[in-house]
Design an enzyme around this catalytic site. Structure first.
Site, PDB file in Angstrom:
ATOM      1  N   CYS A  99      -3.427  -2.470  -9.127  1.00  0.00           N
ATOM      2  CA  CYS A  99      -3.227  -1.181  -8.457  1.00  0.00           C
ATOM      3  C   CYS A  99      -1.772  -0.762  -8.550  1.00  0.00           C
ATOM      4  O   CYS A  99      -1.453   0.416  -8.599  1.00  0.00           O
ATOM      5  CB  CYS A  99      -3.662  -1.271  -7.002  1.00  0.00           C
ATOM      6  SG  CYS A  99      -2.884  -2.619  -6.123  1.00  0.00           S
ATOM      7  N   GLU A 116      -7.383   1.420   0.659  1.00  0.00           N
ATOM      8  CA  GLU A 116      -6.273   1.121  -0.264  1.00  0.00           C
ATOM      9  C   GLU A 116      -6.742   1.504  -1.652  1.00  0.00           C
ATOM     10  O   GLU A 116      -7.747   0.972  -2.130  1.00  0.00           O
ATOM     11  CB  GLU A 116      -5.951  -0.381  -0.241  1.00  0.00           C
ATOM     12  CG  GLU A 116      -5.372  -0.887   1.042  1.00  0.00           C
ATOM     13  CD  GLU A 116      -4.026  -0.277   1.362  1.00  0.00           C
ATOM     14  OE1 GLU A 116      -3.387   0.315   0.465  1.00  0.00           O
ATOM     15  OE2 GLU A 116      -3.622  -0.375   2.526  1.00  0.00           O
ATOM     16  N   SER A 135     -10.967   2.596  -6.108  1.00  0.00           N
ATOM     17  CA  SER A 135     -10.434   3.843  -6.670  1.00  0.00           C
ATOM     18  C   SER A 135     -10.314   4.922  -5.598  1.00  0.00           C
ATOM     19  O   SER A 135     -11.045   4.914  -4.596  1.00  0.00           O
ATOM     20  CB  SER A 135     -11.355   4.319  -7.790  1.00  0.00           C
ATOM     21  OG  SER A 135     -12.644   4.537  -7.266  1.00  0.00           O
TER      22      SER A 135
HETATM   23  P1  NAD Z   1     -14.161   1.144  -7.654  1.00  0.00           P
HETATM   24  O1  NAD Z   1     -13.683   2.218  -6.734  1.00  0.00           O
HETATM   25  O2  NAD Z   1     -14.959   1.540  -8.830  1.00  0.00           O
HETATM   26  O3  NAD Z   1     -15.054   0.075  -6.839  1.00  0.00           O
HETATM   27  C1  NAD Z   1     -14.568  -0.560  -5.693  1.00  0.00           C
HETATM   28  C2  NAD Z   1     -15.754  -0.995  -4.833  1.00  0.00           C
HETATM   29  O4  NAD Z   1     -16.389   0.162  -4.293  1.00  0.00           O
HETATM   30  C3  NAD Z   1     -16.831  -1.772  -5.594  1.00  0.00           C
HETATM   31  O5  NAD Z   1     -17.287  -2.829  -4.795  1.00  0.00           O
HETATM   32  C4  NAD Z   1     -17.922  -0.718  -5.782  1.00  0.00           C
HETATM   33  O6  NAD Z   1     -19.222  -1.243  -5.925  1.00  0.00           O
HETATM   34  C5  NAD Z   1     -17.813   0.063  -4.481  1.00  0.00           C
HETATM   35  N1  NAD Z   1     -18.379   1.420  -4.526  1.00  0.00           N
HETATM   36  C6  NAD Z   1     -18.525   2.225  -5.596  1.00  0.00           C
HETATM   37  N2  NAD Z   1     -19.081   3.406  -5.205  1.00  0.00           N
HETATM   38  C7  NAD Z   1     -19.279   3.332  -3.860  1.00  0.00           C
HETATM   39  C8  NAD Z   1     -19.808   4.234  -2.877  1.00  0.00           C
HETATM   40  N3  NAD Z   1     -20.266   5.439  -3.202  1.00  0.00           N
HETATM   41  N4  NAD Z   1     -19.838   3.836  -1.586  1.00  0.00           N
HETATM   42  C9  NAD Z   1     -19.366   2.606  -1.225  1.00  0.00           C
HETATM   43  N5  NAD Z   1     -18.880   1.706  -2.119  1.00  0.00           N
HETATM   44  C10 NAD Z   1     -18.824   2.068  -3.426  1.00  0.00           C
HETATM   45  O7  NAD Z   1     -12.850   0.323  -8.105  1.00  0.00           O
HETATM   46  P2  NAD Z   1     -12.702  -0.848  -9.173  1.00  0.00           P
HETATM   47  O8  NAD Z   1     -12.896  -0.305 -10.546  1.00  0.00           O
HETATM   48  O9  NAD Z   1     -13.472  -2.053  -8.777  1.00  0.00           O
HETATM   49  O10 NAD Z   1     -11.149  -1.222  -8.967  1.00  0.00           O
HETATM   50  C11 NAD Z   1     -10.114  -0.507  -9.566  1.00  0.00           C
HETATM   51  C12 NAD Z   1      -9.463   0.461  -8.592  1.00  0.00           C
HETATM   52  O11 NAD Z   1      -9.059  -0.224  -7.407  1.00  0.00           O
HETATM   53  C13 NAD Z   1      -8.168   1.051  -9.170  1.00  0.00           C
HETATM   54  O12 NAD Z   1      -8.094   2.416  -8.838  1.00  0.00           O
HETATM   55  C14 NAD Z   1      -7.075   0.257  -8.455  1.00  0.00           C
HETATM   56  O13 NAD Z   1      -5.823   0.931  -8.400  1.00  0.00           O
HETATM   57  C15 NAD Z   1      -7.696   0.076  -7.109  1.00  0.00           C
HETATM   58  N6  NAD Z   1      -7.086  -1.044  -6.354  1.00  0.00           N
HETATM   59  C16 NAD Z   1      -6.271  -0.749  -5.298  1.00  0.00           C
HETATM   60  C17 NAD Z   1      -5.638  -1.775  -4.603  1.00  0.00           C
HETATM   61  C18 NAD Z   1      -4.712  -1.472  -3.443  1.00  0.00           C
HETATM   62  O14 NAD Z   1      -4.456  -2.372  -2.640  1.00  0.00           O
HETATM   63  N7  NAD Z   1      -4.200  -0.258  -3.318  1.00  0.00           N
HETATM   64  C19 NAD Z   1      -5.865  -3.113  -4.967  1.00  0.00           C
HETATM   65  C20 NAD Z   1      -6.714  -3.374  -6.044  1.00  0.00           C
HETATM   66  C21 NAD Z   1      -7.323  -2.328  -6.732  1.00  0.00           C
END
Ligand code: NAD
Length: 499
Positions: free
Chosen positions: A285, A251, A229
């Site tokens: 995404c 990303e 995110s």
């Molecule tokens: P998220 O941001 O909640 O989590 C992603 C990862 O970050 C997880 O492994 C989580 O444990 C970790 N994380 C959470 N807080 C953190 C912190 N403070 N420090 C370091 N790491 C931390 O996302 P999600 O719910 O797993 O996935 C959905 C999001 O991902 C959506 O916004 C989607 O659009 C995006 N996404 C983007 C792409 C792209 O290529 N642009 C691809 C897939 C998903």
């Protein structure tokens, strides 16, 4: 029923069972079905993993790039044999339908094959010098240790987009998969071990934000490769800004769109819109939360899209006849419901009411039916600007191409765009006027291939594309200049005379 998986960290080539707190992974289609129990990573686990990766970096970097790449050939052979098992595990853990899971394993395999192929490809340039006797080169060097932090929605392909280029270029890694898909994350690392990657080259830490943040705060990490995110990506960038010798490739989310022009072929436009909005239940995404439709076509388009959406099969991810499965968890369901209500408050005319699916076969899962509405573009309307990440779709009318590009650009994101038109001038207008990383014509706005750059602009990414494009983030370019003359000769006419 399959026995629950015993989750373990993988540090310096050793598997470590939980010594403290744990967390569970469950099937979002049947919450009573446990996939496994995993150790909740701590700062100590993250620090141990980074130390292991640092220790082995010098020897991994010195190994021939071709021999590093050949390990990916071993990995490709294993993944080919495991495709069905991997797809089944992914379907059970992520709720994505089996056909999509199989395609994702194939996408991961393509990344592995691509990386293997790059082993014998050029990794720099030969450049000329003002001085005839000088040879000049651009050579790439690895940064050191990469932390790979990934989301749940592409639990196989996205980690491989990052692990592949990082490792083949000579970095070592610590991988922290999403807490929603730890089983598939662990299976990836087991496969790397089976393929013969040496201890410490790839390390695995399970866990939530605490484990991820401990990796980001560790100054032994040179490179953070993050997909997830925008909010988490921004937080990682802020922490990293105060750390010297740190690069972040991020990303993040989007509010991607399909633009259906006045001359669009209706059936092609409906299929493209449907796939863009509702594949993976809108949890890509690049999922389209918006379809911009020329006002003359809007009634016919809406009628057809709603009719086809009503017929979509939603259900068990393991049934290949289903178009889509559940959302990832209960809080995702609640978020989409909040946005469905918000759209109404903001003036939406609801064309298909979405909501929780509570019949017997859905009762134990996170199933939500698609929500489609029609709404005018407005400067403050949140439901057409913010990422919902679920089956929530706005149809927005426009008068001409200029207005469509303005509406498309009027979000803080810029990831994916599809234009449906038969006119090459129209196509070119959107290609040049819109903010995006991936653009498609007469296609859905989803559909990555690993050799193409994958990334976005504005709040969607910080300019380091994933997959093949990641080489720019996981290496730094060096200039290497060799003099073949008997005396020192300098560029720009600089004198070398020493009195
Ligand atoms: P998220 O941001 O909640 O989590 C992603 C990862 O970050 C997880 O492994 C989580 O444990 C970790 N994380 C959470 N807080 C953190 C912190 N403070 N420090 C370091 N790491 C931390 O996302 P999600 O719910 O797993 O996935 C959905 C999001 O991902 C959506 O916004 C989607 O659009 C995006 N996404 C983007 C792409 C792209 O290529 N642009 C691809 C897939 C998903």
């Amino acid at each position: 029923m399959t026995a629950p998986i015993n989750g373990r960290h993988y540090l310096a080539g050793q598997w470590h069972a939980a010594a403290g707190e744990t967390f569970a992974s469950t099937n979002p289609a049947r919450l009573s079905e446990a996939i496994g129990v995993f150790p909740l990573g701590t700062k100590a686990n993250a620090d141990e993993a980074v130390a292991a990766a640092r220790r082995v970096f010098p020897s991994w970097r010195r190994r021939s790039r071709i021999l590093r790449a050949e390990l990916f050939d071993n990995l490709a052979q294993i993944v080919k044999c495991e495709t069905d098992k991997l797809a089944q595990l992914m379907a059970r853990e992520s709720g994505k339908v089996i056909t999509e899971c199989r395609a994702e394993v194939v996408e991961g395999l393509h990344m592995i094959q691509y990386v293997f192929g790059t082993g014998r490809m050029p990794m720099g340039d030969v450049l000329s010098s003002e001085i005839a006797e000088k040879d000049a080169f651009m050579r790439r060097k690895p940064w050191g240790v990469a932390a790979v932090i990934t989301p749940w929605n592409f639990p196989f392909a996205v980690p491989l987009w990052m692990l592949g280029p990082s490792l083949v270029e000579g970095n070592t890694v610590v991988f922290k998969p999403s807490e929603d898909t730890p089983a598939i994350g662990q299976r990836i690392v087991e496969l790397f071990e089976e393929a013969g990657f040496p201890p410490g080259v790839i390390n695995l830490v399970h866990g939530e934000a605490q484990a991820g943040e401990a990796l980001v705060r560790n100054t032994g990490v040179n490179c953070v490769l993050f997909t997830g995110s925008y909010e988490v990506g921004k937080h990682i960038a802020e922490i990293s800004a105060s750390i010297a010798d740190r690069i972040v490739a991020s990303e993040t989310g989007s509010k991607s769109a399909v633009i259906v022009c006045e001359d669009a072929k209706l059936d092609l436009a409906v299929t493209s819109g449907l796939i863009s909005a509702f594949k993976t239940s809108g949890q890509r995404c690049v999922s389209a939360g918006r379809i911009l439709v020329h006002e003359k076509l809007l009634n016919a388009y809406a009628e057809k899209l709603v009719a086809v959406t009503r017929r979509l099969r939603i259900g068990d991810p393991l049934d290949s006849n289903n178009f889509t499965g559940p959302l990832i968890n209960k809080s995702a369901v609640e978020k989409v419901e909040r946005y469905n209500a918000l759209a109404k408050e903001e003036g939406a005319e609801v064309l298909l009411q979405g909501g929780r699916m509570i019949e017997r076969q859905y009762a134990d899962g996170c199933f939500l039916s698609p929500h489609i509405y029609r709404i005018k573009h407005g400067p403050k309307t949140r439901c057409i600007r913010e990422e919902v990440f679920g089956p929530h779709l706005a149809l927005i009318p426009f008068k001409d191409n200029e207005e469509a590009a303005r509406i498309y650009n009027d979000t803080e994101y810029g990831l994916s765009l599809a234009v449906i038109t038969e006119n090459y001038r129209t196509m070119r207008w959107f290609r040049d006027e819109c903010d995006y990383g991936m653009g498609y014509v007469n296609l859905p706005c989803i559909g990555a291939e690993v050799h193409l750059p994958f990334g976005g602009v504005k709040k969607s990414g910080n300019g380091h594309p994933s997959a093949a494009g990641l080489i720019e983030a996981v290496t730094h370019k060096t200039a290497w200049t060799v003099n073949h003359a008997e005396e020192v000769k300098m560029a720009q006419g600089l004198t070398t005379e020493v009195r």
